[in-house]
Each structure stands twice: as structure tokens, then as C-alpha cells.
Design a protein around this motif. Structure first.
Motif, PDB file in Angstrom:
ATOM      1  N   SER A 652       0.849  -1.317  -0.086  1.00  0.00           N
ATOM      2  CA  SER A 652      -0.070   0.028   0.095  1.00  0.00           C
ATOM      3  C   SER A 652       0.948   1.280   0.176  1.00  0.00           C
ATOM      4  N   LYS A 653       0.592   2.159  -1.181  1.00  0.00           N
ATOM      5  CA  LYS A 653       1.566   3.182  -1.227  1.00  0.00           C
ATOM      6  C   LYS A 653       2.823   3.148  -0.837  1.00  0.00           C
ATOM      7  N   GLN A 807      -5.974  -3.797  11.794  1.00  0.00           N
ATOM      8  CA  GLN A 807      -5.417  -3.096  10.900  1.00  0.00           C
ATOM      9  C   GLN A 807      -3.658  -2.959  11.001  1.00  0.00           C
ATOM     10  N   ARG A 810       1.339   1.410   8.152  1.00  0.00           N
ATOM     11  CA  ARG A 810       1.676   1.656   6.822  1.00  0.00           C
ATOM     12  C   ARG A 810       3.284   2.322   7.090  1.00  0.00           C
ATOM     13  N   SER A 825      -5.559   7.375   8.493  1.00  0.00           N
ATOM     14  CA  SER A 825      -5.198   7.106   7.025  1.00  0.00           C
ATOM     15  C   SER A 825      -3.823   6.553   6.933  1.00  0.00           C
ATOM     16  N   SER A 826      -2.951   6.377   8.218  1.00  0.00           N
ATOM     17  CA  SER A 826      -1.775   5.696   8.225  1.00  0.00           C
ATOM     18  C   SER A 826      -1.694   4.226   8.174  1.00  0.00           C
ATOM     19  N   GLU A 873      -7.202   0.799   1.975  1.00  0.00           N
ATOM     20  CA  GLU A 873      -6.003   1.375   2.244  1.00  0.00           C
ATOM     21  C   GLU A 873      -6.183   2.553   3.118  1.00  0.00           C
ATOM     22  N   ASN A 874      -7.179   3.122   3.452  1.00  0.00           N
ATOM     23  CA  ASN A 874      -7.359   4.106   4.239  1.00  0.00           C
ATOM     24  C   ASN A 874      -8.497   3.672   5.308  1.00  0.00           C
ATOM     25  N   CYS A 875      -8.072   3.619   6.766  1.00  0.00           N
ATOM     26  CA  CYS A 875      -8.854   3.175   7.578  1.00  0.00           C
ATOM     27  C   CYS A 875      -9.977   4.089   7.946  1.00  0.00           C
ATOM     28  N   ALA A 876      -9.862   5.304   7.567  1.00  0.00           N
ATOM     29  CA  ALA A 876     -11.099   6.436   7.755  1.00  0.00           C
ATOM     30  C   ALA A 876     -12.183   5.836   7.013  1.00  0.00           C
ATOM     31  N   ASP A 877     -12.040   5.019   6.101  1.00  0.00           N
ATOM     32  CA  ASP A 877     -12.976   4.682   5.123  1.00  0.00           C
ATOM     33  C   ASP A 877     -13.521   3.139   5.561  1.00  0.00           C
ATOM     34  N   LYS A 878     -13.327   2.752   6.483  1.00  0.00           N
ATOM     35  CA  LYS A 878     -13.699   1.548   7.227  1.00  0.00           C
ATOM     36  C   LYS A 878     -15.026   1.036   6.967  1.00  0.00           C
TER      37      LYS A 878
END
Length: 911
Positions: A652-653, A807, A810, A825-826, A873-878
Motif C-alpha cells: 500500500s502506497k 489494521q 503503513r 489514514s496511516s 488502504e485508508n482506515c478512515a473509510d472502514k
């Protein structure tokens, strides 16, 4: 099945909201949009109506202006329609067509139309077939390879080829080896049939019949042995030195002037200054001994051969006879080394690489010195030529006969040592064929060179088909192979003006590196390789791009190769002891590569169908790309491959999240080799499915606990689906049922442990989501586990202890830990869906550096398993990824406007 949609025709929508109304009712602003959907997908319908009127949706009263609905099962319908009616007589409909379906049979677009390529797994230990059944061919002179039925001494073989009109154009009744380069060109496009018949007295005939479609001469054929032999033998010594148009050797002052300064010029000068120092050393390196390991013998041999090579080069450049004297002294000393087959540098499992380093270096040096030798020096050099021939014959015995217990290229076309050695042998004979030293002639009529060339090109690149130039024997060993190829191809170009860069084996060889190794010179990173031995190595690009790949790019002359090796980093730092081989400089006598390279247009997904590999990227050219890698391969667990069919890796990234396990040639030397092999190879420690406390693929006999997978090409996987969209999903499916077997006898008898083992993986680069879906079936109830191998310890989501939610922080750096206030987001968030289970850590066989293992294990035993892993890839979107269930194994995941419906080996796609 393979489906590709271009951005111009795919539907890109901001949401699945659908606006309905009496005056205007559209689907995402389009009255005829017909967005795609899949069964059990959750969608929203919205409308706007005149105040005061009542509304029904499909006959049921609704209030407000929005409703969520679940798309019904498809059945025989092609579309689903929702009808909005108002009390004042208004009627509007909204149509959705069902998305594309992948059937899970095979990737049909890779094969001849109407031809089913699925063959029973051959009884042969190491089956290689070229052209594969139902494949397409794009060269006039294809290579044919087939699995032998048994020992060649017991069978006679015949080969026939029938053209599209039914004419038998080749009929060979006595074929000695199971491979050939077609000597007459294909002239008609269409479907050809080729048949091999094995005859054995008293046993009847065995027949193999296959088809291929010839599309025309789109790629280069390999030059014939006769052409190569004639070209090489008429060339004057030194053959390896580049020539001007008038045939005279290019001056080395001219070569230096073309290097363009910088590190190449520095290293060119260093070659000569090093040779000057080495020339006067009176004590020569000792002969390797049998007490050394294979690596030790090879390293000791290289310690002796590299100075000899530099001194011989300097002899040609300077015309100083003292260099020639020093080179001959070393050559004679090396020629006196033990040349017996079981000697320390013979063709044994410990000595074969040392043997080929010796005969190739002696042959190269003899070519460089031969033209300037006096008659006395040629007489003096007879033992050198005799040693070269003797050592080459040891290699030939290894490749084409049976030397002790070693496999050879007839019975095992995947013998990696033999494959490399075949190239060494062809190169050595290009230097020496026809050479006469005081009456001792090397390969006097060119027969050895002709045979060596046929052997080299018919065994080149067996780890994937000519469709995609794949390399399926570990990512790291792809780099090792490139290191050999770059020098060998440069030698072929310099010696005979042969360019193999557009042949089936190599025309897309660059894709292997672009797909699996990001273009960055970072070395202080955790980012290793996705599959195979030495996956833990993080320095592949750093160590090999600037030299081996630079040389390869010079040989091919392709802009994409030139771009790939140039990572636009600051000026390369050259260590005090760094050396470049002479090939890098001599190639400038033929051409000067461009000084810069523009970024090419690259696909964001790569399919290597025959090798069973897929790579999906967010942005291929970006060193900090996100990538989902997948393997389901006919190469099974053989050689440098592991028990990871249907396994995946995820980045991821630019940061590794799920990695391949193990250490190969690295780590603590005191760890027992069995423990290292278990961690490195076992399915238990891969990102793959296991059962009953870790049982997996190619399990050894006489055990009820998982063990080190056997090296086998009978325990295999295969890709059955592939789909890619420029802006949305890339999807692939693997069937690894045949991989989940256990040996039950010493002879290669295997017993299946599962009735089905299917995995589909998908990545949506636009939405930053990866999905892993599993379906498996067994005759008896089993406890199933989905395994995760990570470079750092995971952390639980709040309130999710023991559940299937976790989680991963990253970061590319070892030992990095998140701050207390690290933003969501990390982190990469992972959620497991399907049968009830619990997540927990799995102890490793030994503490491997930066490696941790976890499993999601079912709480009960089941005869079937189905489950889905969703990676954001972004835990804010879980919270924005609903998963809905159909009957049993049917599962649908929705993210924004995109959705996937899974049902065993079939996949339906909406985007």
C-alpha cells in the motif's frame, strides 16, 4: 475468462444514487445510462416529484425521496428495472444491466477460439510443452518441446506437423530429444496440429496431439544453428571485440570516448588499473577443494577467473606482451585443475557452476589472446584448449545424458543449473569453435557449436510461454537470470551480431521486472519480492538495475528498458572496489544508448497466464505504488517456488502490508535448515488458505502435521479468470485444487486432500480497496484458516479483540511504530467476512527478522469454506464497504459505485 474495458466505454459514476421524477428521471445524469449492477448489491434510488402527490416504487408505496434496495438474483434476466409511479399518472422507469460475468473455466482470450486448453496433469515429473495446446504462435520457426513418456533409451519418438489445410509438412520418424527448432518456416496462418508418438516394443504407442494457431511472423525467430555456426566461425579472433564497418577492431580509445564520462568512464579506467596491479601478482589463487560448499567453490573460482579476464582484456587494449604472459600463466595453472566429473570443480551438485566459470573464462581469454600468440605460445596453450574441451564435455554429459544422479535437460527441462549452463556452453564455443592450437582443433567441423546453439534456444526461458515472456521461478531469481542473460546476450551480439530481444522468450521480458519490482533505488526498506526464494531481499533494483539491467537495455535498444534501469536518483555512488565486466564497455563499440529516457505508457495490471502470475497496481510507474500480487501456477512448488498457489502479497502506497515469508541465504546462520525451509516454503506461512492447523500444498508423506512442501510440478494451480479496467477493477481467479495434495508413496503418487480450492482477488485502484474471496470444499469437515504474513505486528480495531478485524501500520522502515495520535489514514484496515472464526497470532518456526504471522480460523469444522477478506488502504473509510450474502458461498461486496459478486469460481463485476 479475460475481459478488458477501456476508460471510454466503462461507466464512471459518482454514486449509485438514481434520480427519478415526473419531469426528469435519470441515472446519474443520463437517461440511457444503464449502470451495471450485480446480485445482492445495495443501491440507492432517489426521486423528485411534485409536492402533494403519492409515490409507489414497483407497486409498493414509498415516502420521502430516497430508498435503498438490494439487487435481485439475475436468473435469465439481462437487466433489472425499477418503476416509479405517481398518483397523478406519472410513470418513469430506471434500468440497470447486470455486470460482466467471468465463468471460471480458463482465460479464453489467451487461446485459439473454440479450443479448450485444459489437459490432464501429465504423469511426467517436469512437463514442459511449447507451443501449449490451443496457444497462439507468432514466429515462423517455433520451438517445439514436449514431455517425454519415459526414458529416451526405452522409447523411440516421431514428430509430425499438419498445416491448416491438412497437409503433413513435417514428418520425422526418428527424434532423439523431446524438443526441436522448426527448420522450415510456417507459411500459412491458421490452426496447426502437431503430434508426438512414443513407441516402445511390447508396450504399444503413446500419442500426444496438440494444436496451435499461427498468427503470422510478428516476432523474431531464433537464428538456425547453421547460420550461427557459419557466422561465428568465419569471424577473426578476437571475436568478442567489436568491429568497425571495414572489419577492423574498434579502438579502445574510441570506446572510452563514447562512455560519456561519469561512472562508466571511471569503471573503464579502473578495469585497466586493476589489471595492472593483478598482472604482477606471482601467487595465483588456489584450486577449490571438495571441503567447500557449492557456493564456496564458485566464489573461489570467481576469485581466480575475474583477474584473468581483466588481464586478458588489458593485453588486447595495451598490446603489452607482459599482460599476455601473465594471462597465459594463469590460464595454464587453471587448466591443470582437476577436470574429473566428480572433482571439486566437476559437474556435481557442488561444482557445476565452478566448472562453467572455468571453461567460459578460459575460452574467452583464449579468444582475446589468440590473434597475437606466437607459434610457440599456441603450442604452449594446447593444455588450455584440452581443458576447455574436457570441461565442456562434462557439461554436455550433464545436460544430455545422465551424470550420476543429476537431472538433465532432456528429462528435466526446468533444471535451473542446466538451463544456465546451456547458455554458457554456446558462448564458450562461439569463442573457440574452429580454433587450431598446434594441431589440436577445438570443435573442428562446428558440430559442437551447432548442437550447443540448438540446446540453448530450445531450452531458453521455460518458466513461461512466448505469449508474455514470463519468468515464474521466483522474483529474485528473475533478477539472477537477468544477470546471466545480460552478459550472454551481449556476447551473442558482439560475437555474431545476434539480437534475441524480440524473440518469444524475451520480447516482453521487461514486464517481469516492471510488474514485480518498483523502480526505486532505495535499499533501507522492508519492500521485498512477492513470491519465491529470497523474497526477503530488498535490494534487487538497487543492486542490479545500474549494471545488469543497464547492459540488458543496451543490448535490446528498447526505450522501455532504458527507462526502467534509470531511476532518476542522484548520481550513482561507486564504491572503491566496484567493477564492471567488459561487456558493458564493448557494447559501446556497437552503439551508444540514449542518455535519457521518457516514462512510457504502462498498463496498470499485468497478466502472466502461463506462469500463473498477476500484478495489479495503482500507478505502475510510481515507485510508491500500491500493488496486489497473485500466484496460481502450473510450476507448482518446484525449484525456487513455494507452497503459495492462490497466495497473494499486498503493498500500500509503497509500504509492504502482506508479504511472502521466509529467508533464503540470509538471516541467522545458526538456525537449522529445516526450520528455514519450513518458514520459507510452507503454505502455513503464506497469505493462503490452510486447513486442520496448517495443512497445505505438496505436503510430504507420513505426516498429519504440515511439513516442508515437496518440490513438485504435480501440485499446481492455474489462472481461470482475468478482467481489467483502466479506471476500475482488476480481477483474477486461481484454482489451486491440485496443489492441495499429499504424497503417499516414494514414487510420485499423490492423494488429493481437497475437492476444491478457489480464490479470487480483486483490486480497485481508484477506490483503494482489495478483496480476497475464497471457496474450498473437502470430503470431510475441516477447520479452515486464512493466513496473513506481515512485516510488523498488527493492531486491533477498537472493540474488535479476537474478531476478524485488524489494521496494519503503513511504513517501509523496519521497526517503525505508529504514534499515539497516528491518523486512521496511516493504517490499512482489514475485515474478514464469511464463516464465523477468530483471529490470532501463529508462532513462527524461529524468530525471522520483520516477519509476523496471523490466521483467521473457523470456530467449527466445515466440509465447505467460504469467506472474504476486504482490505481498505485508508482506515478512515472502514465503514463504507457493505458485504451482503446470497445462498451459502455467494457473497457481494460494494464500495461506492463498484461491486463484485462471487460464487465459487465465477465473478460478476459492476463499476
Amino acid at each position: 475468462m479475460l475481459i478488458k474495458t477501456a476508460a471510454a466505454v466503462s461507466l464512471s459514476v459518482l454514486s449509485m444514487s438514481c434520480y427519478a421524477g415526473i419531469n426528469s428521471f435519470t441515472s446519474n445524469g443520463r437517461a440511457d445510462g444503464l449502470p451495471t449492477v450485480v446480485p445482492k448489491q445495495s443501491i440507492k434510488l432517489e426521486w423528485s416529484v411534485t409536492p402533494g402527490v403519492s409515490v409507489t416504487l414497483d407497486g409498493a408505496p414509498v415516502t420521502g425521496s430516497l430508498v435503498s434496495v438490494i439487487v435481485p438474483e439475475q436468473g435469465s434476466a439481462l437487466a433489472v428495472t425499477y418503476t416509479l409511479r405517481t398518483s397523478d399518472g406519472g410513470v418513469k422507469t430506471l434500468n440497470f444491466r447486470y455486470g460482466s460475468a467471468l465463468t471460471g473455466e480458463f482465460i479464453k482470450e489467451r487461446y485459439t477460439a473454440g479450443c479448450d486448453p485444459r489437459e490432464p496433469v501429465p504423469t511426467h515429473y517436469y512437463p514442459r510443452v511449447e507451443p501449449r495446446h490451443c496457444a497462439t504462435v507468432r514466429v515462423e520457426h517455433p520451438v517445439f518441446v514436449w514431455p517425454q513418456a519415459d526414458s529416451l533409451k526405452e522409447y523411440s519418438m516421431s514428430f509430425t506437423l499438419v498445416d491448416p489445410d491438412g497437409n503433413k509438412i513435417v514428418d520425422r520418424q526418428s527424434v532423439s530429444i523431446p524438443r526441436l527448432l522448426l527448420d522450415q518456416p510456417l507459411t500459412k496462418t491458421g490452426v496447426y496440429t502437431w503430434t508426438v508418438v512414443f513407441a516402445r516394443a511390447g508396450y504399444g504407442d503413446r500419442t500426444q496431439t496438440r494444436k496451435f494457431e499461427y498468427l503470422g511472423a510478428e516476432l523474431d525467430s531464433y537464428p538456425s544453428a547453421a547460420t550461427v555456426t557459419a557466422t561465428v566461425r568465419q569471424k577473426q579472433h578476437p571475436r568478442i571485440v567489436p568491429r568497425e564497418n571495414n572489419g577492423t577492431p574498434v579502438s579502445f580509445t574510441t570506446i572510452r570516448s563514447k562512455l560519456g564520462g561519469g561512472h562508466l568512464e571511471t569503471l573503464y579506467d579502473r578495469l585497466l588499473t586493476t589489471a595492472l596491479a593483478e598482472k604482477d601478482i606471482s601467487t595465483l589463487p588456489p584450486e577449490p577443494n571438495t571441503g567447500m560448499s557449492g557456493t564456496g567453490r564458485t566464489n573461489a573460482t570467481i576469485t581466480a577467473t575475474r583477474p584473468l579476464e581483466r588481464i586478458a582484456i588489458a593485453a588486447v587494449i595495451t598490446k603489452d606482451s607482459t599482460y599476455r604472459d601473465a594471462a597465459l600463466k594463469r590460464m595454464l595453472a587453471m587448466a591443470a585443475w582437476d577436470v574429473s566429473g566428480d572433482g571439486p570443480t566437476g559437474e556435481t551438485t557442488e561444482g557445476d557452476q565452478a566448472n562453467r566459470e572455468i571453461y567460459l573464462t578460459l575460452a574467452r581469454a583464449l579468444d582475446l589472446l589468440y590473434a597475437d600468440m606466437t607459434a610457440a605460445e599456441k603450442k604452449q596453450s594446447v593444455p588450455i584448449a584440452q581443458a576447455i574441451v574436457a570441461r565442456m564435455k562434462l557439461a554436455i554429459d550433464h545436460y544430455d545424458k545422465k551424470f550420476e544422479l543429476l537431472p538433465n535437460l532432456q528429462e528435466n527441462p526446468y533444471d535451473s543449473h542446466g538451463l544456465t549452463g546451456a547458455l554458457y556452453l554456446a558462448e564458450a564455443l562461439m569463442y573457440t569453435s574452429g580454433m587450431d592450437l598446434d594441431g589440436f582443433k577445438v570443435d573442428p567441423d562446428g558440430t559442437m557449436l551447432s548442437q550447443a546453439w540448438d540446446r540453448a534456444v530450445t531450452t531458453l526461458a521455460p518458466w513461461g510461454s512466448g505469449d508474455d515472456s514470463a519468468f515464474g521461478n521466483s522474483t529474485y531469481y528473475g533478477w539472477m537470470t537477468l544477470d546471466v542473460y545480460s552478459r550472454t546476450l551481449a556476447a551473442f551480439k558482439l560475437l555474431a551480431d545476434i539480437d534475441l530481444g524480440n524473440t518469444p522468450a524475451l520480447h516482453k521480458f521487461h514486464d517481469n521486472f516492471i510488474a514485480f519490482t518498483p523502480r526505486t533505488r532505495e535499499k533501507d526498506t522492508l519492500l521485498g519480492s512477492p513470491f519465491g526464494d529470497s523474497a526477503e531481499r530488498t535490494d534487487n533494483y538497487y543492486s542490479y538495475a545500474w549494471n545488469s539491467y543497464r547492459l540488458y537495455a543496451h543490448v535490446t535498444g528498447k526505450p522501455i528498458d532504458e527507462w526502467y534501469y534509470r531511476d532518476n536518483s542522484p548520481k550513482l555512488e561507486i564504491g572503491d572496489n566496484t567493477q564492471l565486466r567488459f561487456f558493458n564497455f564493448f557494447m559501446f563499440g556497437l552503439s551508444v544508448p540514449p542518455g535519457t529516457a521518457e516514462t512510457p505508457e504502462l498498463p496498470n495490471s499485468y497478466l502472466f497466464e502461463d506462469a500463473g502470475l498477476v500484478a495489479m497496481h495503482s500507478d505502475t510507474a510510481n515507485p510508491d505504488r500500491s500493488s496486489l500480487y497473485f500466484r496460481s501456477s502450473r510450476l507448482g512448488t518446484y525449484n525456487h517456488n513455494h507452497g503459495d498457489n492462490n497466495g497473494f502479497a499486498f503493498v500500500s502506497k509503497g509500504s509492504p502490508i502482506f508479504i511472502s515469508s521466509g529467508e533464503y541465504g540470509t538471516g541467522d546462520e545458526n538456525v537449522p535448515s529445516e526450520k528455514k525451509a519450513l518458514l520459507r516454503r510452507a503454505t502455513r506461512y503464506k497469505n493462503a488458505l490452510t486447513y486442520d492447523d496448517g495443512m497445505g500444498q505438496a505436503e510430504p508423506k507420513d505426516t498429519t502435521r504440515f511439513g516442508i512442501p515437496e518440490a513438485s510440478m504435480r501440485t499446481v494451480g492455474r489462472l481461470t479468470n482475468y478482467y481489467t479496467s483502466d479506471t476500475g477493477w482488476t480481477v483474477t481467479t486461481g484454482d489451486a485444487t491440485s496443489a492441495y495434495q499429499q504424497r503417499i508413496a516414494d514414487y510420485p503418487f499423490w492423494e488429493s486432500r481437497l475437492k476444491s480450492a478457489i480464490r479470487t482477488v480483486a483490486y480497485n485502484r481508484k477506490l483503494g480497496i482489495a478483496v480476497i474471496y475464497d471457496y474450498a470444499e473437502s470430503d470431510k469437515p475441516r477447520y479452515w484458516a486464512v493466513n496473513f504474513h506481515t512485516p510488523r505486528e498488527i493492531s486491533r480495531m477498537k472493540g474488535e479483540l479476537g474478531s476478524g478485524k485488524f489494521q496494519v501500520f503503513r511504513s517501509k522502515k523496519a521497526g517503525a511504530v505508529p504514534a499515539d495520535d497516528e491518523p486512521p489514514s496511516s493504517f490499512v484496515c482489514v475485515t474478514q467476512h464469511g464463516l464465523a472464526g477468530a483471529l490470532g497470532p501463529v508462532p513462527l518456526p524461529y524468530p525471522a527478522s520483520n516477519q509476523y504471522h496471523y490466521e483467521y480460523k473457523t470456530k467449527a469444522a466445515w466440509t465447505e469454506y467460504w469467506g472474504m477478506t476486504v482490505i481498505l488502504e485508508n482506515c478512515a473509510d472502514k465503514d463504507n464497504t457493505p458485504v451482503t450474502y446470497g445462498v451459502k458461498q455467494q457473497m457481494t461486496v460494494t464500495r461506492g459505485t463498484a461491486a463484485l459478486r462471487f460464487d465459487k469460481g465465477t465473478v460478476q463485476i459492476a463499476e
